[in-house]
Write an enzyme that holds these catalytic residues in place. Structure first.
Site, PDB file in Angstrom:
ATOM      1  N   TRP A   1      -0.506  -6.993   8.974  1.00  0.00           N
ATOM      2  CA  TRP A   1      -0.122  -6.102   8.159  1.00  0.00           C
ATOM      3  C   TRP A   1       0.122  -4.603   8.701  1.00  0.00           C
ATOM      4  O   TRP A   1      -0.751  -4.351   9.489  1.00  0.00           O
ATOM      5  CB  TRP A   1      -1.326  -6.148   6.900  1.00  0.00           C
ATOM      6  CG  TRP A   1      -0.664  -5.660   5.531  1.00  0.00           C
ATOM      7  CD1 TRP A   1      -0.882  -4.444   5.279  1.00  0.00           C
ATOM      8  CD2 TRP A   1       0.206  -6.394   4.679  1.00  0.00           C
ATOM      9  NE1 TRP A   1      -0.267  -4.209   4.006  1.00  0.00           N
ATOM     10  CE2 TRP A   1       0.244  -5.489   3.592  1.00  0.00           C
ATOM     11  CE3 TRP A   1       0.763  -7.261   4.514  1.00  0.00           C
ATOM     12  CZ2 TRP A   1       1.260  -5.891   2.408  1.00  0.00           C
ATOM     13  CZ3 TRP A   1       1.623  -7.709   3.567  1.00  0.00           C
ATOM     14  CH2 TRP A   1       1.800  -7.009   2.498  1.00  0.00           C
TER      15      TRP A   1
ATOM     16  N   VAL B   1      -4.939  -0.037   6.524  1.00  0.00           N
ATOM     17  CA  VAL B   1      -4.949   0.052   5.005  1.00  0.00           C
ATOM     18  C   VAL B   1      -4.446   1.255   4.511  1.00  0.00           C
ATOM     19  O   VAL B   1      -5.080   2.146   4.890  1.00  0.00           O
ATOM     20  CB  VAL B   1      -6.283  -0.390   4.496  1.00  0.00           C
ATOM     21  CG1 VAL B   1      -6.221  -0.837   3.001  1.00  0.00           C
ATOM     22  CG2 VAL B   1      -6.794  -1.669   5.225  1.00  0.00           C
ATOM     23  N   ILE B   2      -3.457   1.264   3.800  1.00  0.00           N
ATOM     24  CA  ILE B   2      -2.824   2.612   3.201  1.00  0.00           C
ATOM     25  C   ILE B   2      -2.854   2.404   1.647  1.00  0.00           C
ATOM     26  O   ILE B   2      -2.709   1.414   1.088  1.00  0.00           O
ATOM     27  CB  ILE B   2      -1.452   2.659   3.699  1.00  0.00           C
ATOM     28  CG1 ILE B   2      -1.077   2.660   5.114  1.00  0.00           C
ATOM     29  CG2 ILE B   2      -0.632   3.819   3.007  1.00  0.00           C
ATOM     30  CD1 ILE B   2       0.172   2.601   5.629  1.00  0.00           C
TER      31      ILE B   2
ATOM     32  N   HIS C   1      -6.799  -1.957  -4.967  1.00  0.00           N
ATOM     33  CA  HIS C   1      -6.820  -2.926  -3.917  1.00  0.00           C
ATOM     34  C   HIS C   1      -7.296  -1.964  -2.669  1.00  0.00           C
ATOM     35  O   HIS C   1      -7.913  -2.875  -1.743  1.00  0.00           O
ATOM     36  CB  HIS C   1      -5.602  -3.294  -3.758  1.00  0.00           C
ATOM     37  CG  HIS C   1      -5.342  -4.640  -2.758  1.00  0.00           C
ATOM     38  ND1 HIS C   1      -6.173  -5.803  -3.028  1.00  0.00           N
ATOM     39  CD2 HIS C   1      -4.774  -4.656  -1.558  1.00  0.00           C
ATOM     40  CE1 HIS C   1      -5.757  -6.612  -1.695  1.00  0.00           C
ATOM     41  NE2 HIS C   1      -5.025  -5.731  -1.138  1.00  0.00           N
TER      42      HIS C   1
END
EC number: 2.5.1.78
Length: 155
Positions: A23, A82-83, A89
């Site tokens: 990702w 992770v943005i 989430h």
């Protein structure tokens, strides 16, 4: 009084695992390249570096635990990105990933380095993946080398 401090000298035979999420691949690929370059620059042969890709940051702790249980790697480097988005989430993934990685490290006694970027914007990630804030993949690799050396010294 004893004093212990790790340095970058690690046995040539030491194996390292780099776990990276797919990702946000543009970011994580740069982190992986930085980690590999940093390990190689400190005498770790390419043959002693295993790169394992997982779908996302959520999956990193499980694979780290499997590798730690096998006792084949001196350290496990985890890399991801992770943005923050419009939902919660982000918090779930970033927090649980960090907690899981810490648990693996403590349960198995193997250094598990957390190189998962948890950022507000893609520009923040870019700055930490070879931009103005350096390459966190390189930094994680150096910390891994130091931890392996330190743990060898401790009673």
């Amino acid at each position: 009084m004893s004093h212990y401090e790790g340095d970058l000298r690690t046995p040539e035979s030491a194996r390292f695992a780099i776990l990276a999420s797919r990702w946000n691949a543009r970011i994580t690929d740069t982190l992986v390249a930085g980690a590999r370059q940093s390990l190689a620059g400190n005498g770790i042969a390419e043959a002693n570096i295993d790169v394992i890709r997982v779908p996302g940051a959520w999956e990193l702790p499980l694979v780290a635990a499997r590798l730690a249980a096998a006792h084949e790697h001196a350290a496990i480097l985890t890399l991801g990105c992770v943005i923050r988005g419009d939902t919660r989430h982000y918090e779930h993934v970033a927090d649980r990933c960090a907690e899981g990685l810490m648990r693996v490290q403590l349960d198995f006694g193997v250094p598990v380095l957390n190189g998962v970027l948890a950022v507000e914007r893609v520009e923040d990630a870019e700055a930490r993946a070879g931009g103005s804030h350096g390459n966190k993949g390189e930094e994680v690799a150096l910390a891994a080398l130091e931890m392996v050396n330190l743990l060898e010294q401790l009673p």
